[in-house]
Design a protein around this motif. Sequence first.
Motif, PDB file in Angstrom:
ATOM      1  N   THR A 194       0.168 -26.791  27.265  1.00 55.93           N
ATOM      2  CA  THR A 194       1.383 -27.579  27.485  1.00 55.93           C
ATOM      3  C   THR A 194       1.649 -27.770  28.970  1.00 55.93           C
ATOM      4  O   THR A 194       2.009 -28.874  29.411  1.00 55.93           O
ATOM      5  CB  THR A 194       2.587 -26.897  26.812  1.00 55.93           C
ATOM      6  OG1 THR A 194       2.305 -26.701  25.423  1.00 55.93           O
ATOM      7  CG2 THR A 194       3.848 -27.728  26.959  1.00 55.93           C
ATOM      8  N   ALA A 195       1.475 -26.710  29.752  1.00 52.65           N
ATOM      9  CA  ALA A 195       1.705 -26.796  31.192  1.00 52.65           C
ATOM     10  C   ALA A 195       0.754 -27.787  31.844  1.00 52.65           C
ATOM     11  O   ALA A 195       1.165 -28.610  32.675  1.00 52.65           O
ATOM     12  CB  ALA A 195       1.543 -25.409  31.826  1.00 52.65           C
ATOM     13  N   ALA A 196      -0.520 -27.728  31.480  1.00 52.57           N
ATOM     14  CA  ALA A 196      -1.512 -28.626  32.085  1.00 52.57           C
ATOM     15  C   ALA A 196      -1.297 -30.071  31.659  1.00 52.57           C
ATOM     16  O   ALA A 196      -1.431 -30.998  32.466  1.00 52.57           O
ATOM     17  CB  ALA A 196      -2.920 -28.166  31.715  1.00 52.57           C
ATOM     18  N   ALA A 197      -0.953 -30.290  30.393  1.00 51.88           N
ATOM     19  CA  ALA A 197      -0.705 -31.650  29.914  1.00 51.88           C
ATOM     20  C   ALA A 197       0.500 -32.262  30.621  1.00 51.88           C
ATOM     21  O   ALA A 197       0.484 -33.435  31.026  1.00 51.88           O
ATOM     22  CB  ALA A 197      -0.496 -31.642  28.401  1.00 51.88           C
ATOM     23  N   ALA A 198       1.571 -31.479  30.774  1.00 50.21           N
ATOM     24  CA  ALA A 198       2.776 -31.976  31.449  1.00 50.21           C
ATOM     25  C   ALA A 198       2.507 -32.266  32.916  1.00 50.21           C
ATOM     26  O   ALA A 198       2.923 -33.312  33.445  1.00 50.21           O
ATOM     27  CB  ALA A 198       3.906 -30.959  31.317  1.00 50.21           C
ATOM     28  N   ALA A 199       1.805 -31.368  33.588  1.00 52.95           N
ATOM     29  CA  ALA A 199       1.523 -31.561  35.007  1.00 52.95           C
ATOM     30  C   ALA A 199       0.633 -32.769  35.248  1.00 52.95           C
ATOM     31  O   ALA A 199       0.825 -33.518  36.216  1.00 52.95           O
ATOM     32  CB  ALA A 199       0.878 -30.302  35.582  1.00 52.95           C
TER      33      ALA A 199
END
Length: 276
Positions: A194-199
């Motif tokens: 989730t963190a990588a997709a959002a960033a």
Amino acid sequence: MNGALTTDHPAWHRHEDGTRARAVRTASGIWVLSFDRRGLHLECVQGSEDAKPEIITTDPAGLPAAVPAALRAGLAELGATQRAANPWLWDAITTAVLRQVVRAEQARKLYRAWCRAFGMAVEGPFGELAVAPSAREVLALADEEFAGVGAKFHRTALQSAAATYEQHHAEWELLGAADLVTALAGIPRIGPWTAAAAASDYTGDFSIYPHDDLAVRTWAAQIAPTYPWPGKKDKTFGPTWTGWAGTDRSALHTLTLSTLTWGSHARADLEDPCGS
């Protein structure tokens, strides 16, 4: 297939004639983005034009040299493509959270229902569009309101993310892509994917995208079906994918974003062979 627009974000609406439109919030206002036979158009419909959405252009000419020939040939057919970097970090986080556990089409429907129910409506070139509710508005929602739009599973993650975002977004918005992934991964209920997709959505840098994502695997296998791709449970896909680029982050960005674009795009001739 020149003149393609990446339409991976669920805010992109497809109209009967093949045109696309979405609303985005920037630091200074709300913009409507639309894509038709003449290309991509940006119009500020509320607030000021001081902060304009950033458009990321990606050219398959920048693919890693080690990419298999069949994959390279399929991506080369796209030509140079455009993607709107999400100008609002909170929306990028919201979108990634709502994608947790559910299939892409279900996530698209959920995101749109979420925006219609709790966000702000704006008039687009082909009807009403909506932007997501702010973090502060999310924190004011009752628990049953999440369930009412099908986001019961995502409630605690959204609430946790909203509370942390309110405290830290000013510093987060100044971070580079990799550091932003680290910061977002520190939010309870926000894992590495989730963190990588959002960033990636926010910065426009897909060298940090979760490269073993199901979408990447699926589209790569469809582009080059005869290549011996690792199986679904084989954890070598990610290292293989990133290994083709080595230390060239720009080439890795091009490889990943071009593959995602192949699977979800609109073309200037408004034909859509992928049905996105």
